[in-house]
Structures are given as structure tokens and as C-alpha cells.
Scaffold this motif. Structure first.
Motif, PDB file in Angstrom:
ATOM      1  N   UNK A  37       0.859  -1.181   0.000  1.00 52.90           N
ATOM      2  CA  UNK A  37       0.000   0.000   0.000  1.00 52.90           C
ATOM      3  C   UNK A  37       0.896   1.231   0.000  1.00 52.90           C
ATOM      4  N   UNK A  38       0.774   2.056  -1.023  1.00 49.46           N
ATOM      5  CA  UNK A  38       1.549   3.289  -1.100  1.00 49.46           C
ATOM      6  C   UNK A  38       0.821   4.404  -0.346  1.00 49.46           C
ATOM      7  N   UNK A  39      -0.501   4.396  -0.465  1.00 50.44           N
ATOM      8  CA  UNK A  39      -1.295   5.449   0.173  1.00 50.44           C
ATOM      9  C   UNK A  39      -2.754   5.034   0.234  1.00 50.44           C
ATOM     10  N   UNK A  40      -3.489   5.760   1.028  1.00 47.07           N
ATOM     11  CA  UNK A  40      -4.941   5.618   1.086  1.00 47.07           C
ATOM     12  C   UNK A  40      -5.518   6.965   0.677  1.00 47.07           C
ATOM     13  N   UNK A  41      -6.421   6.933  -0.292  1.00 46.17           N
ATOM     14  CA  UNK A  41      -7.095   8.155  -0.710  1.00 46.17           C
ATOM     15  C   UNK A  41      -8.082   8.591   0.357  1.00 46.17           C
ATOM     16  N   UNK A  42      -8.064   9.885   0.651  1.00 51.01           N
ATOM     17  CA  UNK A  42      -8.956  10.446   1.677  1.00 51.01           C
ATOM     18  C   UNK A  42      -9.618  11.676   1.082  1.00 51.01           C
ATOM     19  N   UNK A  43     -10.740  11.453   0.416  1.00 50.53           N
ATOM     20  CA  UNK A  43     -11.538  12.555  -0.122  1.00 50.53           C
ATOM     21  C   UNK A  43     -10.701  13.557  -0.918  1.00 50.53           C
ATOM     22  N   UNK A  44      -9.976  13.077  -1.917  1.00 48.69           N
ATOM     23  CA  UNK A  44      -9.199  13.947  -2.795  1.00 48.69           C
ATOM     24  C   UNK A  44      -7.765  14.197  -2.352  1.00 48.69           C
ATOM     25  N   UNK A  45      -7.434  13.784  -1.158  1.00 47.40           N
ATOM     26  CA  UNK A  45      -6.061  13.890  -0.664  1.00 47.40           C
ATOM     27  C   UNK A  45      -5.524  12.481  -0.448  1.00 47.40           C
ATOM     28  N   UNK A  46      -4.263  12.383  -0.071  1.00 42.46           N
ATOM     29  CA  UNK A  46      -3.642  11.068   0.094  1.00 42.46           C
ATOM     30  C   UNK A  46      -2.924  10.969   1.426  1.00 42.46           C
ATOM     31  N   UNK A  47      -3.084   9.825   2.047  1.00 39.96           N
ATOM     32  CA  UNK A  47      -2.404   9.507   3.288  1.00 39.96           C
ATOM     33  C   UNK A  47      -1.391   8.413   2.972  1.00 39.96           C
ATOM     34  N   UNK A  48      -0.110   8.788   2.936  1.00 39.96           N
ATOM     35  CA  UNK A  48       0.916   7.805   2.622  1.00 39.96           C
ATOM     36  C   UNK A  48       1.043   6.810   3.772  1.00 39.96           C
ATOM     37  N   UNK A  49       1.343   5.561   3.421  1.00 40.12           N
ATOM     38  CA  UNK A  49       1.368   4.480   4.407  1.00 40.12           C
ATOM     39  C   UNK A  49       2.272   4.785   5.591  1.00 40.12           C
ATOM     40  N   UNK A  50       3.422   5.410   5.342  1.00 41.02           N
ATOM     41  CA  UNK A  50       4.355   5.673   6.450  1.00 41.02           C
ATOM     42  C   UNK A  50       3.805   6.680   7.467  1.00 41.02           C
ATOM     43  N   UNK A  51       2.731   7.387   7.115  1.00 40.29           N
ATOM     44  CA  UNK A  51       2.137   8.355   8.042  1.00 40.29           C
ATOM     45  C   UNK A  51       0.955   7.784   8.822  1.00 40.29           C
TER      46      UNK A  51
END
Length: 158
Positions: A37-51
Motif C-alpha cells: 500500500x503506497x497510500x490511502x485516498x482520503x476525499x481527494x487527498x492522500x495519506x501515505x502508508x508511512x504516516x
């Protein structure tokens, strides 16, 4: 913890610093190079896995809303986004070319963010005997834009 991708979508993202909801997970961005998983989309923004601090049935915990990024703010994430890779719907075949079906879903290890298993929906005739296959990541030998190739003898029905 291993969790189905479908259970991540719709989870509330929580800013631990302010103790408030900051959005909902809308998509999972998988890097095809390592099935992580590189990121999770959050309503037009992205949450990178390391965060991500934690994923549970209660939500996705992050330190701060500042952990969310927009496309164009991370070179590494942008490279993955440019691929427009989607795991769901990919054809799954054995090394010998036998069609096993298409990826319907997948499971994720919430500590390593690795795709652990793919859930394969069988073609109509094969679905009469077994509606789906569960294939572990160790059985996957190749991933590209068109298909996932798995070991012949190791692809097991569970």
C-alpha cells in the motif's frame, strides 16, 4: 492484523493531535512493484502508508491532518499514482496460462502494509465448483498492468 481491503474503504481518518475526524478512506493505492500500500485516498487527498499510526475497525489514526498530501507533493507517491494501477479486476493466470479468474478483493497486513492475499472470482464455469480462490502473496510470481501470474502447483483453493 490482516484486514480486507473493502473494510478499509469508508473508515474514518482520525487526527490524534486534535482528536477529531478529518475524512474518510475512499481508495487504496497499491504499488504494483512490491504489492504494498503506497497510500490511502482520503476525499481527494492522500495519506501515505508511512504516516499511518494504526488501522483498526474504529478508523485510521494519524498524528495530524498535515500528514495528508495532495497529488504533486510527493515524487514517490506521484510515480505510483501515474501508473493508475488497480488490483481489483486484474486477470489472474497460472504460469502455464490457465485462467483462474479476476481479482475481486485483497487483504492487507496493517503493520507492514503488504498485500497478503488476493481474492479471485472464478469464471462462470469454474465457479460452479468453487466461487473464489484465495491466493497468498508468496504464490504470486509476476504483476503487470494486464494480469497477475501465480505458481501453477501452489495456487490453492481455500
Amino acid at each position: 492484523m490482516i484486514i480486507g481491503a473493502e473494510k478499509i474503504i469508508g473508515l474514518t481518518v482520525i487526527d490524534l493531535g486534535r482528536e477529531m475526524a478529518i475524512g474518510q478512506a475512499t481508495e487504496i493505492i497499491v504499488d504494483p512493484n512490491d504489492l504494498k500500500i503506497a497510500a490511502i485516498g482520503v476525499e481527494g487527498r492522500f495519506l501515505q502508508a508511512e504516516n499511518i499510526r494504526e488501522i483498526s475497525g474504529l478508523g485510521i489514526a494519524v498524528n495530524s491532518e498535515e500528514d495528508l498530501t495532495m497529488a504533486g507533493e510527493s515524487v514517490r507517491l506521484d510515480k505510483v499514482l501515474e501508473l493508475e494501477f488497480r488490483l481489483e479486476g486484474l486477470k489472474v493466470v497460472t504460469k502455464k496460462g490457465t485462467n483462474l479468474g479476476k481479482v475481486a478483493s485483497f487483504t492487507v497486513n496493517t503493520e507492514s502494509f503488504l498485500v497478503q492475499q488476493i481474492i479471485v472470482k472464478r469464471p462462470p464455469l469454474k465457479a460452479l465448483m468453487d466461487a473464489e480462490l484465495v491466493i497468498g502473496r508468496s504464490e504470486i510470481t509476476e504483476v503487470n498492468d494486464e494480469k497477475i501470474v501465480v505458481k501453477d502447483e501452489e495456487a490453492k483453493i481455500r
